[in-house]
Design a protein around this motif. Structure first.
Motif, PDB file in Angstrom:
ATOM      1  N   SER A  37     -16.757  -9.220  27.272  1.00  0.00           N
ATOM      2  CA  SER A  37     -15.354  -8.812  27.278  1.00  0.00           C
ATOM      3  C   SER A  37     -15.183  -7.560  28.128  1.00  0.00           C
ATOM      4  CB  SER A  37     -14.857  -8.568  25.851  1.00  0.00           C
ATOM      5  OG  SER A  37     -15.527  -7.466  25.274  1.00  0.00           O
ATOM      6  N   VAL A  43      -9.779  -9.213  28.128  1.00  0.00           N
ATOM      7  CA  VAL A  43     -10.319 -10.353  28.872  1.00  0.00           C
ATOM      8  C   VAL A  43     -11.657 -10.709  28.233  1.00  0.00           C
ATOM      9  CG1 VAL A  43     -11.205 -11.170  31.091  1.00  0.00           C
ATOM     10  CG2 VAL A  43      -9.188  -9.692  31.034  1.00  0.00           C
ATOM     11  N   LYS A  44     -11.790 -11.975  27.863  1.00  0.00           N
ATOM     12  CA  LYS A  44     -13.036 -12.455  27.254  1.00  0.00           C
ATOM     13  C   LYS A  44     -13.514 -13.683  28.009  1.00  0.00           C
ATOM     14  CE  LYS A  44     -11.620 -11.018  22.650  1.00  0.00           C
ATOM     15  NZ  LYS A  44     -11.231 -11.482  21.308  1.00  0.00           N
ATOM     16  N   VAL A  56     -12.345 -18.846  29.156  1.00  0.00           N
ATOM     17  CA  VAL A  56     -11.843 -17.557  29.612  1.00  0.00           C
ATOM     18  C   VAL A  56     -10.537 -17.306  28.864  1.00  0.00           C
ATOM     19  CG1 VAL A  56     -10.949 -16.225  31.571  1.00  0.00           C
ATOM     20  CG2 VAL A  56     -12.843 -17.819  31.922  1.00  0.00           C
ATOM     21  N   GLU A  57     -10.463 -16.153  28.214  1.00  0.00           N
ATOM     22  CA  GLU A  57      -9.239 -15.764  27.504  1.00  0.00           C
ATOM     23  C   GLU A  57      -8.701 -14.490  28.141  1.00  0.00           C
ATOM     24  OE1 GLU A  57      -9.432 -15.514  23.203  1.00  0.00           O
ATOM     25  OE2 GLU A  57     -11.134 -16.899  23.218  1.00  0.00           O
ATOM     26  N   ILE A  58      -7.417 -14.510  28.465  1.00  0.00           N
ATOM     27  CA  ILE A  58      -6.775 -13.337  29.053  1.00  0.00           C
ATOM     28  C   ILE A  58      -5.538 -13.021  28.226  1.00  0.00           C
ATOM     29  CG2 ILE A  58      -5.654 -12.388  31.106  1.00  0.00           C
ATOM     30  CD1 ILE A  58      -7.364 -14.358  32.780  1.00  0.00           C
ATOM     31  N   SER A  59      -5.508 -11.807  27.665  1.00  0.00           N
ATOM     32  CA  SER A  59      -4.354 -11.382  26.879  1.00  0.00           C
ATOM     33  C   SER A  59      -3.149 -11.224  27.791  1.00  0.00           C
ATOM     34  CB  SER A  59      -4.627 -10.067  26.171  1.00  0.00           C
ATOM     35  OG  SER A  59      -5.640 -10.217  25.222  1.00  0.00           O
ATOM     36  N   LEU A  71      -6.762  -7.148  37.018  1.00  0.00           N
ATOM     37  CA  LEU A  71      -7.091  -8.362  36.266  1.00  0.00           C
ATOM     38  C   LEU A  71      -8.349  -9.018  36.830  1.00  0.00           C
ATOM     39  CD1 LEU A  71      -6.524 -10.447  34.102  1.00  0.00           C
ATOM     40  CD2 LEU A  71      -4.883 -11.524  35.654  1.00  0.00           C
ATOM     41  N   LEU A  74     -11.344  -7.068  35.702  1.00  0.00           N
ATOM     42  CA  LEU A  74     -11.648  -7.306  34.291  1.00  0.00           C
ATOM     43  C   LEU A  74     -12.352  -8.649  34.097  1.00  0.00           C
ATOM     44  CD1 LEU A  74      -8.385  -5.983  32.574  1.00  0.00           C
ATOM     45  CD2 LEU A  74     -10.647  -4.890  32.592  1.00  0.00           C
ATOM     46  N   VAL A  75     -11.900  -9.667  34.828  1.00  0.00           N
ATOM     47  CA  VAL A  75     -12.533 -10.986  34.725  1.00  0.00           C
ATOM     48  C   VAL A  75     -13.977 -10.907  35.226  1.00  0.00           C
ATOM     49  CG1 VAL A  75     -12.512 -13.371  35.577  1.00  0.00           C
ATOM     50  CG2 VAL A  75     -10.382 -12.297  34.829  1.00  0.00           C
ATOM     51  N   ALA A  78     -16.097  -8.956  32.585  1.00  0.00           N
ATOM     52  CA  ALA A  78     -16.356  -9.766  31.392  1.00  0.00           C
ATOM     53  C   ALA A  78     -17.355 -10.879  31.695  1.00  0.00           C
ATOM     54  CB  ALA A  78     -15.050 -10.351  30.855  1.00  0.00           C
TER      55      ALA A  78
END
Length: 107
Positions: A37, A43-44, A56-59, A71, A74-75, A78
């Motif tokens: 994360s 971002v996970k 892939v999870e993005i808040s 972004l 962050l990706v 993670a």
């Protein structure tokens, strides 16, 4: 001479057992996942034990059309963390079968 042949056969049997156990572990690794994360969990990235990205999870809060670079960073962060964890998992699982052996190309 005969003792050397028996020793070689014993080593071959051990190698075959080790190979079978490692194949079993690799199958198990397909089912296991690790998560990396970034951005405080905004971002996970979930990766399988065989280093395939499975999720892939993005808040929503981190999605800013004015700052796509953040972004993307962050990706990447993670993903790198998840891949490192997958490497550690693989090394832990497969390494226990090769511990003490000095085989080129193996852990």
């Amino acid at each position: 001479m005969r003792g050397g042949m028996n020793n070689m056969q014993g080593m071959m049997k051990q190698m075959q057992k080790m190979q079978k156990k490692m194949e079993e572990e690799q199958e198990k690794l397909k089912e296991e996942t690790v998560e990396g994360s970034a951005g405080g969990g905004m971002v996970k990235v979930t990766v399988s034990g065989q280093k395939e990205i499975v999720d892939v999870e993005i808040s929503e809060e981190v999605v800013d059309p004015e700052d796509i670079e953040m972004l993307q960073d962050l990706v990447v962060a993670a993903t790198n963390e998840a891949m490192t964890k997958a490497d550690e998992l693989m090394s832990d699982r497969l390494g226990k079968h090769t511990k003490g052996l000095n085989i080129p190309g193996m852990m």
